[in-house]
Design a protein around this motif. Structure first.
Motif, PDB file in Angstrom:
ATOM      1  N   SER B  34       0.823  -1.202   0.000  1.00 26.62           N
ATOM      2  CA  SER B  34       0.000   0.000   0.000  1.00 26.62           C
ATOM      3  C   SER B  34       0.859   1.256   0.000  1.00 26.62           C
ATOM      4  N   GLY B  35       2.139   1.110   0.271  1.00 24.32           N
ATOM      5  CA  GLY B  35       3.024   2.273   0.234  1.00 24.32           C
ATOM      6  C   GLY B  35       3.078   2.953   1.574  1.00 24.32           C
ATOM      7  N   GLY B  37       3.925   5.892   2.379  1.00 22.66           N
ATOM      8  CA  GLY B  37       3.411   7.260   2.405  1.00 22.66           C
ATOM      9  C   GLY B  37       1.910   7.294   2.641  1.00 22.66           C
ATOM     10  N   THR B  38       1.233   6.275   2.130  1.00 22.64           N
ATOM     11  CA  THR B  38      -0.225   6.233   2.261  1.00 22.64           C
ATOM     12  C   THR B  38      -0.643   5.604   3.580  1.00 22.64           C
ATOM     13  N   CYS B  39       0.211   4.712   4.053  1.00 18.70           N
ATOM     14  CA  CYS B  39      -0.166   3.886   5.195  1.00 18.70           C
ATOM     15  C   CYS B  39      -0.062   4.673   6.507  1.00 18.70           C
ATOM     16  N   PRO B  40      -1.135   4.638   7.306  1.00 17.99           N
ATOM     17  CA  PRO B  40      -1.072   5.373   8.566  1.00 17.99           C
ATOM     18  C   PRO B  40      -0.288   4.645   9.644  1.00 17.99           C
ATOM     19  N   PHE B  41       0.173   3.441   9.337  1.00 25.57           N
ATOM     20  CA  PHE B  41       0.848   2.658  10.364  1.00 25.57           C
ATOM     21  C   PHE B  41       2.288   2.413   9.998  1.00 25.57           C
ATOM     22  N   ALA B  42       3.192   2.820  10.871  1.00 27.70           N
ATOM     23  CA  ALA B  42       4.608   2.603  10.606  1.00 27.70           C
ATOM     24  C   ALA B  42       4.855   1.101  10.639  1.00 27.70           C
TER      25      ALA B  42
END
Lengths: 676, 48
Positions: B34-35, B37-42
């Motif tokens: 999902s990338g 940059g897009t993903c809210p989870f590190a």
């Protein structure tokens, strides 16, 4: 060794926006609480001496949620040199509640009084010098959106770190509580560092289990502490935790009464409140949501997005495909190798990339809806509905994230503390259509329902319905029974979307889609072409005698009752497990769709041999619910932490997909089959 | 000759893609497409 600056604050106070501005990152900024679950790190822009850590949004340093645990563990064990406490100026008192706890950790605190532009627009005022004096912390007024005050914030932060300036003023509680705290302090002062003593003392007073375990108190000390707390609780007729909470708010009320002047009288409605009266109205909320989604799909798939498709098809078909074929033939390349490149890789990748404009437009509108604050309202609306059916509203936040990709959505479920609800959310989140399923819907809608935007947008309605029905059924089983976890969510004020953020968000999602087409889809396309051109003895044969056809024929009967029992469609359902876009790539290669546009009679002729409108919709339903792609299955395995539960999820999803598609096809044929 | 050259280019590129996907997966970044940059989870790996 670089110095560490931690960013802490309430959810949705703008920490990640400030983090991005300070570090030059483009981390995801969501306009609903709970976007950051794990901490994120980055160097201060142009300064490798200072690392900035973005911590999850929290309301307090209690140990009740994963976000609170992550934040306080980092503050206590990571020992940052400075905390930048991002405070939403429009919700001052509630935000300062956390500030008082941060100060108690003994770490220097710098307050970024964010959203000052909104505060001023509301006509409110804050006497910043007075507030700074009362809290004992420097305050910088900021607006992460307009970048106002950020330079001053960095300058002050670096200065404070370099000078190792001390912490702010701690909150003073009522006399009986302070007396008890003093007694506890004497009992634990050898167990913790002096600068964190106040924080540990308060946590011990509050019966914080994690802190008690960490201190490993002797039985005698534990008994002495319990006696002290019991005595105060008895004399004040309240629990220790409530006493601290009440005293903190009393302390803050005193401060804010002197510093904060509100222009709006109590009881009058803000613009956001007025909009919410309509948008979150009991009867209007759902019709408005579906009307909005219909509009988004109409623009993304039916109208604007469709304008660009012809260009991309021309690019891949006539320009790239045809010219590469000519070039390869001119240098004497074998027909099979030309076929692999042109009819396999280029046709497969091209058929997926055809949908990039539609995807980009859809992602743009989803980002727009989120940034202006509407998506947070959708979560609120769904919470109301979910709770009626025994589901937690917390489950809907992962589902909102799932409109982009199921992988981060499944990961988002880890914020749900209750294991039963978490497992159920992991199982049900892929029912919400992700971006990768869009090309499948767009392809079939283009062929069979070219003038009906509601068909594609109905996937959201069907997805949500499936979540609710599955939730009701699963809640009746022993494994998932029980009350749903409570869900508290703050609705951010509506604001004009920030175009930069919206475009970055759209591009980030779109970029990954393009990247996937160039990697996994390209390899899958080559493999599919080889399998559809070779026999089991690896001789070039007609497609009907190929390996792919023989595998497809073996599994096709399973799908016959669902209306798509041809081997070509059967193999597409299997290749879709790799990545959902591969379904389109498989159609592109096997059905030879590489070069046909939506509404083109050739598209209908090609796809029409395998579907009718009812079986096309049944296939869309099957794709929506069936086991997700390999990456999402991997995420399910990680979050479930159990192979048994992962298999249960896959079987459940595929079972729902099969049943729903069967019902759609059989009932559809019964009602409308004669006219087809 | 043309077959060998074109074959080398095509299968070399496909092999490189597969090799990179396997390497990324081993590193722990390939399992999520999902990338970041897009993903809210590190991702867990991004902390290392």
């Amino acid at each position: 060794m670089p110095h560490t600056i931690a960013l802490a604050g309430n959810p949705n106070s703008g920490k990640t926006s400030i983090f991005n501005e300070l570090t030059g990152s483009t981390q995801y900024v969501g306009n609903w609480p709970g976007v950051t679950v794990e901490k994120k790190e980055g160097y201060l822009k142009g300064d490798k001496r200072h690392v900035v850590v973005d911590l999850p949004g929290i309301y307090s340093l209690s140990p009740y949620t994963l976000e609170e645990v992550v934040t306080r563990d980092f503050l206590l064990d990571g020992k940052p040199d400075l905390i930048i406490n991002v405070v939403d100026a429009t919700n001052l008192e509630r935000n300062l509640y956390l500030t008082t706890q941060l100060v108690e950790t003994g770490i220097p605190v710098l307050i970024a009084l964010n959203m000052m532009d909104i505060l001023e627009r509301n006509g409110d005022t804050i006497q910043v010098p007075l507030l700074s004096e009362a809290l004992g912390c420097p305050i910088i007024e900021t607006s992460a959106v307009s970048r106002a005050g950020l330079k001053d914030l960095v300058k002050t932060a670096v200065h404070m770190v370099d000078k190792a300036e001390g912490s702010g003023k701690v909150a003073k509680f009522s006399t009986p509580v302070e007396k008890a705290l003093l007694q506890i302090e004497h009992l634990i002062d050898t167990l913790v560092p002096p600068d964190t003593l106040r924080w540990f003392t308060i946590k011990v007073f509050e019966h914080d289990e994690r802190v008690m375990q960490r201190l490993n108190l002797s039985d005698q000390t534990a008994h002495q502490i319990a006696t002290i707390i019991e005595s105060v609780e008895k004399s004040m007729d309240d629990s220790a935790e409530s006493l601290i909470t009440n005293d903190r708010y009393e302390y803050l009320t005193g401060i804010t009464a002197a510093c904060h002047k509100k222009a709006r009288k109590m009881g009058t409605l803000s613009t956001s409140d007025k909009i919410d009266r309509i948008v979150t109205n009991r009867w209007l909320a759902l019709p408005i949501f579906f009307a909005v989604m219909w509009g988004v799909y109409f623009i993304a798939i039916q109208s604007v997005g469709d304008l660009f498709i012809g260009w991309i098809e021309w690019f891949f078909g006539d320009l790239i495909g045809a010219n590469i074929a000519l070039g390869l033939e001119a240098i004497g390349t074998s027909a099979w190798l030309v076929g692999l490149v042109v009819d396999g890789i280029i046709a497969g990748v091209g058929s997926v990339l055809t949908f990039v404009p539609q995807m980009m437009i859809l992602f743009f509108f989803l980002a727009l809806m989120e940034d202006c604050g509407y998506m947070a309202r959708v979560a609120f609306i769904m919470d109301r509905i979910f709770r009626k059916f025994g589901l937690s509203g917390k489950s809907f936040i992962p589902m909102l994230i799932g409109t982009g990709c199921s992988v981060p959505a499944i990961m988002a479920s880890r914020t749900i503390e209750n294991q039963r609800d978490r497992r159920m959310t992991v199982m049900l989140t892929p029912f919400i259509p992700c971006g990768a399923k869009l090309p499948v819907f767009a392809l079939l809608v283009g062929a069979f329902f070219p003038n009906s935007a509601w068909i594609a947008s109905s996937m959201y309605l069907v997805g949500i319905l499936a979540v609710i029905v599955s939730g009701i059924v699963l809640k009746k089983t022993k494994a998932f029974a029980g009350d749903p976890a409570p869900f508290v969510m703050e609705l951010p004020s509506y604001h004009m979307p920030r175009m930069k953020g919206v475009v970055i968000h759209m591009w980030d999602r779109g970029k990954q889609f393009i990247k996937k087409a160039g990697t996994i889809i390209a390899v899958a396309s080559a493999a599919i072409w080889i399998l559809q051109s070779s026999s089991w003895s690896f001789q070039l044969v007609d497609t009907q005698d190929s390996i792919l056809a023989s595998i497809g024929r073996l599994i096709a009967p399973i799908f016959t009752p669902l209306g798509f029992g041809s081997w070509e469609v059967a193999v597409a359902t299997i290749t879709g497990l790799l990545a959902k876009e591969t379904i389109v790539a498989t159609f592109g290669i096997v059905l030879g769709l590489g070069n046909v546009a939506e509404g083109d009679p050739t598209l209908l002729a090609s796809v029409g041999a395998f579907f009718n409108p009812i079986s096309a919709y049944s296939f869309m339903i099957f794709t929506l619910f069936a086991a997700p792609c390999a990456a999402a299955i991997g995420a399910t395995r990680r979050e479930m932490q159990s192979a048994k539960w992962t298999w249960a999820a896959i079987l459940f999803q595929t079972g729902v997909a099969y049943t729903a598609a069967l019902v759609v096809y059989q009932v559809g044929m019964l009602l409308f089959g004669r006219g087809l | 000759m043309a077959n060998i050259l074109v074959g080398l280019v095509v299968f070399g590129a496909l092999g490189a893609i597969v090799w990179k996907m396997v390497r990324d997966r081993r590193k722990g970044v390939g399992s999520c497409h999902s990338g970041c940059g897009t993903c809210p989870f590190a991702c867990e790996k991004r902390h290392d």
